[in-house]
Enzyme design. Structure first.
Site, mmCIF file in Angstrom:
data_model
loop_
_atom_site.group_PDB
_atom_site.id
_atom_site.type_symbol
_atom_site.label_atom_id
_atom_site.label_comp_id
_atom_site.label_asym_id
_atom_site.label_seq_id
_atom_site.Cartn_x
_atom_site.Cartn_y
_atom_site.Cartn_z
ATOM 1 C CD GLU A 177 -29.875 35.770 -25.522
ATOM 2 O OE1 GLU A 177 -30.670 36.724 -25.409
ATOM 3 O OE2 GLU A 177 -29.081 35.438 -24.623
ATOM 4 C CE LYS A 225 -26.630 32.393 -18.475
ATOM 5 N NZ LYS A 225 -25.976 33.425 -19.329
ATOM 6 C CG ASP A 263 -26.097 35.081 -16.038
ATOM 7 O OD1 ASP A 263 -24.910 34.882 -16.345
ATOM 8 O OD2 ASP A 263 -26.956 35.430 -16.862
ATOM 9 C CD GLU A 276 -23.956 37.271 -21.200
ATOM 10 O OE1 GLU A 276 -23.368 38.157 -21.848
ATOM 11 O OE2 GLU A 276 -25.114 37.410 -20.770
#
Length: 256
Positions: free
Chosen positions: A123, A53, A23, A55
């Site tokens: 999410e 990853k 992340d 966001e």
């Protein structure tokens, strides 16, 4: 970034078959495409990851994802509730609960797919929204608090195992998480017992103090201490040897 690399290396040392996704931390990819590529490269080269990853599915986030993909690094996207941006979102709140909000999340997911992402985390979304996004995409979705219609699921293992029992943590445990065990209670009981036994002197007992001296060697050692003027040390060694003998007798009696 260094903290994340530390965690990544720890996981890479133990993993054998898993696809490892690191992340990208907040602040490590938003400033420019070159910053994003540089830090994504570090996660692979220094952290041992297979992919990264990030966001968000808008603006510089999409630009960063595309730049990382073009650099030859696999990217997983993340839309809906994005924990790194909770201040902007007003806290840990579900997303896509209105028609316009749901459409926006879908648009973000499509933008990330267009940028080259190989999968996307969804999410804290209503199940119909996750189902629609999963159906609209050509890449897999991984749900966390987003219903059962995603391609796969993920949860934080501390939550699954009930490891964190502090009252503050219990208050923020996600509503969507199912606890499959109460490991935290067992850990807490063990630590409390350990502290009590150390405090009252029952641990370590003879059974957990296995290293002994031959009687002749012990007498010689005590004599050396006394000869060196260390009478208190000699007395302590002598008392400890008697205590070990008494503890040993106690253990034998219990076993009988």
């Amino acid at each position: 970034m260094d903290d994340m690399l530390l965690h990544c290396r720890a996981v890479a040392r133990g993993a054998r078959r898993s696809l490892l996704v690191g992340d990208l931390p907040f602040g490590s990819y938003e400033q420019s495409p070159s910053q994003a590529v540089a830090n994504a490269t570090r996660l692979l080269k220094e952290g041992g990851m297979d992919a990264v990853k990030l966001e968000g599915g808008y603006g510089s986030r999409v630009t960063a994802a595309k730049a990382i993909v073009e650099a030859g690094i696999a990217v997983m996207g993340h839309v809906g509730l994005t924990p790194q941006a909770i201040s902007a979102l007003g806290g840990f709140r579900p997303q896509g609960q209105t028609s316009s909000g749901a459409k926006m999340v879908l648009e973000h997911a499509l933008a990330l797919q267009e940028s080259g992402c190989f999968a996307i985390v969804l999410e804290c979304l209503p199940s119909p929204v996750s189902a629609a996004i999963t159906s609209a995409l050509k890449i897999p979705t991984i749900g966390i608090g987003a219903g059962s219609k995603c391609s796969g699921q993920v949860l934080v293992y501390h939550d699954i195992l009930g490891m964190m029992q502090h009252p503050h943590y219990v208050k923020v445990t996600p509503k969507f998480c199912k606890q499959y065990a109460q490991v935290g209670n067992i850990v807490n009981e063990a630590l409390v017992s350990y502290r009590e036994e150390v405090t009252n002197g029952t641990f370590p007992s003879r059974a957990h103090s296995p290293y002994q001296m031959d009687a002749a060697e012990l007498d010689s050692f005590i004599g050396e201490l006394e000869g060196s003027g260390l009478s208190l040390a000699a007395e302590a060694a002598s008392t400890a040897s008697k205590g070990s003998s008494e503890n040993n007798e106690t253990v034998v009696q219990v076993k009988r």
